[in-house]
Write a protein that holds these residues in place. Structure first.
Motif: not given
Lengths: 431, 172
Positions: A245-246, B143-146, B106, A252-253, B102
């Motif tokens: 999930i972003s 993408c979680g660290g975008a 961001n 997010p994660g 993503a």
């Protein structure tokens, strides 16, 4: 209930990627049990069928059924291939498996080999995942030293060698036959099917190819039983699933939850929208899945049928959450560029059509759109979808159709006013 | 295996690459069936690229072809198909910036703008001192660290212009 399958060891262990720690939570016990008790391979395949596990790479094909297409007793070499070529924009779950739980993937691949009578496996890791590759290589070394890989595993007479193969940067290699071509040292261009890999796979031999998450689920399914796994989820969507999930959200994660979990619960898990903005839209299953408006999404559950009935796809479980500051034309411009860039060029409708889609969306985005462009986009989509060797063509058409279905007014506004209607302000390059 | 062997190949394998390079490539060849040496082509190209400061010359591709008993054209096909192979010189630090969805939502635009201004180069260009080059890439699966980028083999996530400065200043 969460973290039941691929992430089941993570919360208890400091370094879950280390063999000793994995073993301390029951790691390799299933493989040990199968080999020691000479469990019938057909029984393993049956359990996988019962589990209702559907391929976690995006296509959702039943894993057990895929395995059953291979004739175990056919002579000659067979292969198990793992698809860790994670590249669907928005997806970053397999990376976490490689980083945090590589042994469970190894155990799953050895069991898969046992089930179909394959003695060699390859894990195709995308080339950019160097750190993940090194982590996986270290796990392979540990597994070899401990006798979980190699010849005559645990004295059973069963051999299994496992190697990693590194990609070189090509989205299309996530397509299973393109991936096989790539291992064979060629351009990653998908093969025409049939024949399917179960009959003509890697090096022309019978091959099963599954996603990282699918294969990592195998040890847990065999330990707890097919019914147990199936019951985690809902009808037609067995088990739990990793959701990447972003987007414009607070936390997010990657989250592992049962299939059928309401989207609204996942939305809470990620802390909702950041910077006080409002939820506008959600891409529910990776870039290729058609976008769904936010308010509709809040009423949906995350399973194959619910998302399909809403006109999209669960895909790889990559959820991109978009706030009201984003311009959907700009977003589609970027998506369409992606397919144009990644088309392998083999099929004319995709090679040419993805370029058309991008150029037309790009001119709308840049204030040069014409009224007839909206029909033109639909027409080009219709000339790509279903007319190509692999699904990349369809994947290029679907987001275009989704955007035009739900956010046509933004495209119309761009054409009429030559600027954006959302908070992000005027489109780049325009007054 | 290969029907289209390079008619020009006359050297022993030992003459093509140094012992160190051969050891590295041979480790990959050993993973595949003996008649499928060409499966190691992607690895061999990567090894040669790393050894040559980050890019491949035609001569190096020809060497790889000769070493793996492939025709040069098959090696060129691979080298041009996959995005991680470079056919032109790159900077000592190749900065691969993700601008896919993503990262884009961001504000990867701000990262790109900052990098271009700071380094004075655009995508596909190298700084005059040869230290940096910039490349726009597709989704790198983080993408979680975008927004994020990759420099060399390492991922850097949750970027801001300030974080970018500290990362670049910390490089050799």
């Amino acid at each position: 209930m969460a973290n039941e399958v691929c992430f089941r060891t993570l919360e208890y262990l400091k370094q879950p990627w280390e063999l000793d720690e994995y073993k301390s939570r029951g790691g390799y016990e299933v493989l040990n049990h199968i080999l020691k008790n000479k469990i019938e391979p057909s029984e393993v395949v049956e359990t996988m069928k019962t589990s209702g596990l559907r391929g976690r790479g995006g296509a959702g094909f039943p894993t057990g059924l895929k395995w059953s297409f291979i004739s175990r007793n056919a002579p000659g070499q067979k292969y198990v291939v793992c698809n860790s070529d994670e590249g669907e924009p928005g997806t970053f779950k397999d990376r976490d498996i490689l980083r945090y739980n590589p042994h469970q993937l190894i155990e799953g691949m050895v069991i898969a080999g046992y089930a179909i009578g394959a003695t060699v496996g390859y894990n195709y890791i995308r080339g950019e995942f160097w750190e993940e590759y090194e982590r996986f290589e270290a796990a392979l070394e540990q597994a070899r030293a401990a006798g979980f890989l190699g010849d005559n595993l645990l004295g059973s007479g069963f051999d299994f060698q496992l190697h990693s193969h590194l990609g070189g940067g090509a989205y299309v290699c996530g397509e299973e036959t393109a991936l096989l071509e790539s291992i064979e040292g060629k351009k990653g261009q998908p093969r025409f099917k049939p024949p399917f890999p179960a009959h003509f796979g890697l090096y022309g031999r019978p091959t099963i190819i599954n996603n990282t998450e699918s294969l990592s689920s195998v040890p847990v399914i065999l330990k707890e039983g097919g019914e147990w796994f199936k019951e985690l989820g809902v009808e037609n969507s067995g088990g739990s699933k990793l959701f990447s999930i972003s987007g414009n959200i607070k936390n997010p994660g990657v989250f592992e939850v049962p299939l059928g979990t309401p989207f609204s619960e996942l939305f809470k898990l990620v802390g909702g929208m950041k910077d006080g903005h409002k939820l506008k839209a959600v891409v529910p299953g990776g870039c290729s899945s058609p976008v769904i408006p936010g308010e509709q999404m809040m009423d949906l559950t995350m399973d194959y049928d619910a998302i399909q009935n809403a006109g999209s796809m669960l895909g790889s479980g990559a959820i991109v959450i978009i706030d009201d500051q984003q311009c959907m034309v700009k977003l589609l411009d970027r998506m369409s560029y992606f397919y144009h860039e990644e088309s392998c060029g083999q099929c004319t409708p995709c090679r040419e059509g993805t370029g058309w889609l991008w150029r037309v969306v790009n001119r709308i985005e840049n204030g040069k759109g014409r009224q007839e462009d909206l029909d033109l986009l639909e027409s080009v989509c219709g000339k790509i979808a279903g007319r190509t060797v692999c699904a990349l063509g369809d994947a290029a058409a679907m987001p275009v159709r989704g955007m035009l279905k739900h956010f046509q007014e933004e495209f119309q506004y761009h054409i009429d006013h030559k600027k954006c209607m959302v908070g992000a302000g005027p489109t780049k390059g325009l007054g | 295996m290969n029907k289209f062997m390079n008619p020009l190949q006359t050297r022993n394998k030992e003459e093509i690459f140094s012992a160190e390079i051969r050891e590295d490539i041979d480790r990959w060849i050993a993973k595949y069936p003996p008649e499928w040496k060409q499966s190691a082509v992607m690895a061999a190209l990567r090894i040669m690229q790393d050894d040559n400061g980050g890019w491949l010359t035609t001569e190096l591709m020809d060497d790889v072809a000769e070493y793996l008993d492939m025709s040069p054209i098959h090696v060129y096909e691979v080298a041009t198909f996959y995005s991680m192979y470079e056919l032109k010189p790159v900077g000592k630090h190749k900065i691969c910036v993700c601008t896919n969805i993503a990262c884009m939502i961001n504000d990867s635009d701000a990262i790109v703008k900052h990098l271009k201004e700071k380094l004075g180069i655009g995508f596909g260009e190298v700084t005059e001192d040869g230290r940096f080059s910039l490349k726009e890439v597709e989704c790198l699966g983080a993408c979680g660290g975008a927004p994020m980028f990759q420099i060399g083999r390492k991922y850097y996530e949750n970027l801001t212009p300030k974080v970018v400065d500290s990362i670049l200043d910390g490089l050799e």
